[in-house]
Design a protein around this motif. Structure first.
Motif, PDB file in Angstrom:
ATOM      1  N   UNK B 616       0.837  -1.200   0.000  1.00 38.13           N
ATOM      2  CA  UNK B 616       0.000   0.000   0.000  1.00 38.13           C
ATOM      3  C   UNK B 616       0.873   1.253   0.000  1.00 38.13           C
ATOM      4  N   UNK B 617       1.873   1.231   0.857  1.00 40.28           N
ATOM      5  CA  UNK B 617       2.759   2.393   0.985  1.00 40.28           C
ATOM      6  C   UNK B 617       3.504   2.647  -0.325  1.00 40.28           C
ATOM      7  N   UNK B 618       4.113   1.590  -0.875  1.00 41.53           N
ATOM      8  CA  UNK B 618       4.898   1.778  -2.094  1.00 41.53           C
ATOM      9  C   UNK B 618       4.001   2.201  -3.265  1.00 41.53           C
ATOM     10  N   UNK B 619       2.858   1.543  -3.417  1.00 45.78           N
ATOM     11  CA  UNK B 619       1.986   1.879  -4.556  1.00 45.78           C
ATOM     12  C   UNK B 619       1.462   3.304  -4.456  1.00 45.78           C
ATOM     13  N   UNK B 674       7.429  10.206   0.507  1.00 43.75           N
ATOM     14  CA  UNK B 674       7.388   8.949   1.264  1.00 43.75           C
ATOM     15  C   UNK B 674       6.608   9.134   2.564  1.00 43.75           C
ATOM     16  N   UNK B 675       6.804  10.263   3.210  1.00 45.54           N
ATOM     17  CA  UNK B 675       6.075  10.529   4.459  1.00 45.54           C
ATOM     18  C   UNK B 675       4.585  10.732   4.193  1.00 45.54           C
ATOM     19  N   UNK B 679       1.577   8.478   5.655  1.00 47.28           N
ATOM     20  CA  UNK B 679       0.396   9.030   6.352  1.00 47.28           C
ATOM     21  C   UNK B 679      -0.891   8.473   5.754  1.00 47.28           C
ATOM     22  N   UNK B 680      -0.876   8.353   4.435  1.00 45.50           N
ATOM     23  CA  UNK B 680      -2.061   7.809   3.755  1.00 45.50           C
ATOM     24  C   UNK B 680      -2.302   6.363   4.187  1.00 45.50           C
TER      25      UNK B 680
END
Lengths: 112, 801
Positions: B616-619, B674-675, B679-680
């Motif tokens: 999720x974070x990377x996408x 990235x931050x 957060x998302x």
């Protein structure tokens, strides 16, 4: 009286034969011929055909279910909005029985 | 009055009979004719009673002799006195278990699904027909006839299928026919050819010409950096540094690319179809026997695309998986050799912008002259509606495939490899591999294979291992076919094909192993230019790293490697991303997730939550980086840099303007993005991202071939993901896992696929292996050398002429 007995016997025999004849309208044709040949009234002809054909169908389907693939019955049930074996059984008996009923009705009508 | 009482029952009965044999629609879905479908004599109850044909029987009225032993997983072991009889029986057995699948999939290739399900399949059918699969199949069959002896075997296969079909009454037909209310058709070599064309579409019908043309304009000078043809991560199929003993097959002309955007809407990203194969030499095997492994990744369906089978004749004893529809074994082994395939992923489908003389498109420009456009008329039958007449425009390049103005390829002409007659006998490749005895036989067999280009891995009991990238590779000038080309200039045509002897291959490499996983075939020193149809890097690089690291390999090690769920993407991206997080500002849930990711071992295990967070974070980060493209109001179909390129770019150019997020007034860099993406992730974890683990998040399933939900298998819990060795995504994955240890005295082979031998829903063999497959288990493959004694665990079908 004897004629009625034969009528019942012939209807039972035809309902069982219909389980193996590969024409879906076979119950209609057999019921039409039976009702045309036997001197029975409309009410008798249609209710006897409906009842006996439905029972024959129920026995056959229950046998298929208990000895065959329950998974496939579940899958078919899912296709028809999740209905159970009993629902499928009821529909099968209804279509088989009513098709015979229609044949019986026409047979009596033609004879009369 | 009497007449009236006669007419009423006749009319009502007539209506009833009409209603009972009519297909009604409910909610857009066709119901089967009710009386037929529910008939105890004719309908689905027959399938309930006998989901599979009886296997224990003698068939005496066919022109073949042989026996078929069905083992406890319903795998047929065919014993026949000749190849012809063996293929006849193979066709018979394929039909017995996969009749509907074979019939449906070849009708789909032919563009005839509208005949079955109506107008909703019209676009699908038009697309198949406009691409010319049927024309190509017909040409191939005419070509096969030039090999009369071999053609007889294909004919025998068709005869076997048809012999089985003739034994069926309407009540015996597979359930799908009854649901969709149609009947099967006879088989012929043409349909086997159609199946091959259909697989070619899946495997070599992929390219990004339009997207890359737009990306070249969009990214301008950064294009080569972001769409490098070979980046630092790439570890090619043929080891780097291999010396080539030929110059090149190039022509001196440069191709001319189309300049100017092509403004159509982006389509979803490609699927993640791919494959792995590798083999280790005697030196790297713990037992001293070479071991070969293969797991082709395809769209997973029920019935499965594969069918397991052994074929024994006086000249051949082969075991493996077959394609229902094609004679022979496609991936497998015999007592001397084993082989496996992955897709070479070359781009052999190119697109040309046509300069039409006028809007009538009756002529187009080529080399300064006006050429007449030819036409092909396609008549598509549609259930319940009048036929649809489609006119396909044909140019020297090929057909104009898309006529829908919303399609990104509207008006472009296509040149695809299947349009070129090869004069090769592609199906003979597998027939010859099935009986190959050594490296020379293997090389000879595969040279007949024109497309889709495959990486053919090989190992033998003699101790040889080899990898050949086999297929007809068009001779292209540098960058040719990477972008949409100018169709008014014949310089942009392919210049024949590379001499097959110059195709990349390696034999007994020093490193002691060979492998492929859809990455580039060679390094850039290879003298001929070829470009990317759908190259992947992560799996190939990791497989090579792991094979090199370990000294000696066992079969159990290989099982673990095929099920390996380690993510090289996570390894290269996550530590850098975590370093860039403002860790001091984290608290509560965000601190907990940070801690979990920090301690994560990069494995996409089914029961771990970390892969969910990372994905999720990377996408989210990836989407934010390339928001320039995603937010483009014209919605151009622009290629987005790959994950590999994006990771490399964030490490080397973290302050590049591409990292500025256009939706904010501030100027962001990679660090801020990235931050923001993290957060998302935290926000979503508190709202809609409430899943227990990776398997639940992935929510993989195996759909029925005709997308009948009740016949599919939803919620298959597995580890892995695309770009991981265990490449099980949501709908695609390892469609067959095979490991073969080539011991001279006894072949040890293991395999499994996500499905079952029977194509009949309701059969106990329909999805029998899915559960074990999802856990990474294998079955020992029963490689029989003689007809076994009759016993309780086998069923035997006897063919007596």
């Amino acid at each position: 009286m004897k004629s009625i007995k034969y009528f019942y016997l012939v209807v039972i025999a035809c309902s069982l034969m219909g389980l193996f004849i590969q024409l879906w309208f076979a119950p209609f044709v057999m019921a039409l011929v039976t009702s045309y040949l036997f001197d029975v009234n409309t009410k008798q002809a249609i209710w006897v055909h409906l009842g006996i054909y439905a029972i024959a169908c129920a026995l056959f389907c229950t046998y298929a279910y208990t000895t065959g693939s329950k998974e496939l019955v579940t899958m078919i049930g899912e296709i028809f909005k999740g209905i159970s074996f009993l629902g499928l059984l009821l529909l099968s008996c209804l279509f088989y029985g009513v098709t015979a009923l229609m044949g019986a009705w026409v047979g009596v009508a033609i004879r009369n | 009055m009497k007449l009236f009482t006669r007419i009423i029952p006749i009319v009502i009965s007539g209506l009833w009979l009409f209603a009972m044999q009519t297909q009604f629609q409910i909610g857009g879905n066709d119901l089967p004719p009710l009386a037929k479908f529910f008939s105890p004599a004719f309908g689905f109850w027959k399938n309930v009673q006998h989901p599979d044909a009886d296997c224990n029987k003698t068939i005496s009225d066919l022109p073949v002799n042989g026996n078929v032993v069905f083992d406890d997983r319903m795998v047929p072991h065919i014993f026949a006195s000749s190849i012809r009889d063996a293929y006849f029986i193979q066709g018979y057995v394929h039909a017995m278990h996969r009749l509907w699948q074979m019939d449906f999939s070849t009708r789909a290739a032919e563009g005839r699904i509208s005949e079955i399900i109506g107008a909703k399949a019209l676009d699908f059918d038009r697309n198949k027909r406009r691409k010319g699969l049927t024309e190509s199949a017909k040409v191939s069959v005419e070509n096969w006839k030039k090999f009369p002896e071999a053609f007889k075997t294909i004919q025998a296969y068709s005869d076997g299928f048809n012999a089985y079909l003739h034994t069926l009454s309407p009540s015996d037909l597979p359930i799908e026919y009854k649901l969709m209310n149609y009947s099967p058709e006879l088989w012929s070599p043409y349909r086997s050819s159609l199946f091959h064309k259909s697989m070619s579409e899946i495997l070599c019908g992929r390219e990004s010409d339009v997207e890359l043309s737009n990306a070249k304009l969009f990214f301008d000078k950064d294009f080569d950096l972001l769409f490098n043809e070979m980046d630092s991560l790439t570890d090619p199929v043929i080891p780097k540094g291999t010396k080539w003993n030929f110059t090149n097959d190039r022509t001196p002309n440069d191709s001319t690319f189309l300049m100017g955007y092509i403004d159509w809407i982006r389509e979803p990203e490609s699927s993640g179809i791919g494959s792995n194969n590798w083999a280790v030499s005697r030196a790297k095997s713990a037992t001293g026997n070479p071991i070969l492994c293969n797991d082709p990744h395809l769209m997973l369906t029920l019935p499965s695309i594969w069918y397991e089978q052994q074929i024994v004749t006086p000249d051949m004893n082969v075991y493996g998986v077959t394609f229902p529809g094609v004679p022979g074994v496609v991936i497998g082994f015999n007592k001397d050799i084993s082989w496996g395939v992955t897709n070479a992923a070359w781009d052999v489908m190119d697109w040309y912008k046509i300069k039409w003389k006028d809007s009538g498109r009756s002529q187009y420009e080529l080399d300064g002259k006006w050429m007449d456009t030819r036409q092909r008329i396609e008549t598509i039958k549609i259930k319940g509606r009048a036929d649809y007449i489609d006119t396909v425009l044909l140019t020297n390049w090929g057909p104009v495939v898309y006529e829908d103005e919303k399609n990104k390829k509207f008006g472009l002409a296509m040149h695809w490899i299947i349009q070129d007659n090869t004069n090769q006998f592609e199906i003979g490749t597998f027939a010859d591999l099935d009986k190959a005895k050594n490296f020379i036989d293997y090389r000879t067999a595969i040279k007949q294979f024109p497309y889709p280009a495959q990486n053919f891995a090989f190992a033998s009991v003699d101790g040889d291992i080899a990898m050949t990238v086999q297929g007809n590779m068009p001779v292209k000038t540098n960058q040719q076919g990477r972008f949409v080309m100018d169709g008014s200039d014949s310089k942009n045509a392919w210049h024949g094909f590379i001499n097959n002897d110059n195709n990349p291959y390696c034999h007994n490499p020093e490193r002691g192993f060979i492998s492929s996983a859809n990455q580039r075939s060679t390094d850039l020193s290879y003298p001929n230019y070829y470009n990317n149809g759908d190259f992947r890097d992560y799996r190939g690089t990791l497989i090579n790293r792991l094979l090199a690291q370990k000294e000696k390999w066992t079969v159990d090690d290989m099982k673990a490697l095929q099920y390996n769920s380690y993510s090289l993407k996570a390894e290269t991206a996550l530590p850098f991303m975590l370093q860039n997080l403002d860790a001091l500002s984290l608290n509560g849930k965000s601190k907990e997730i940070y801690g979990q990711l920090k301690n994560w071992n990069f494995n996409y295990d089914s029961n771990r939550i970390e892969p969910v967070y990372f994905e999720f974070w990377f996408n989210t980060f990836h989407k934010m980086v390339w928001d320039e493209i995603n937010m483009d109001s014209t919605k151009k179909a622009v290629a987005i840099p790959s994950d590999e390129s994006t990771i490399e770019f964030m490490k080397t150019n973290p302050d590049h303007p591409y990292f500025d997020y256009k939706s904010t007034s501030k100027i962001e860099h990679a660090h801020e993005l990235m931050n923001m993406a993290f957060d998302s992730l935290i926000q979503h974890c508190q709202s809609d991202l409430k899943v227990k683990d990776w398997a639940e998040y992935k929510d993989a399933g195996i759909a029925h071939l005709a997308r009948i939900p009740a016949f599919g298998k939803p919620h298959v819990r597995t580890s892995g993901s695309k770009d991981i060795i265990n490449a099980h995504g949501k709908t695609e994955g390892p469609s067959w896992r095979m490991i073969v240890e080539l011991n001279k005295s006894k072949i040890n082979a293991y395999g499994i696929y996500p499905g079952g031998q029977s194509g009949n829903p309701g059969s106990p063999y329909y999805m029998q292996m899915i559960e074990d497959w999802s856990k990474g288990k294998y079955y020992s493959l029963q490689f029989m050398t003689s007809l076994p004694e009759k016993s309780g665990s086998y069923q035997i079908m006897n063919f007596k002429n």
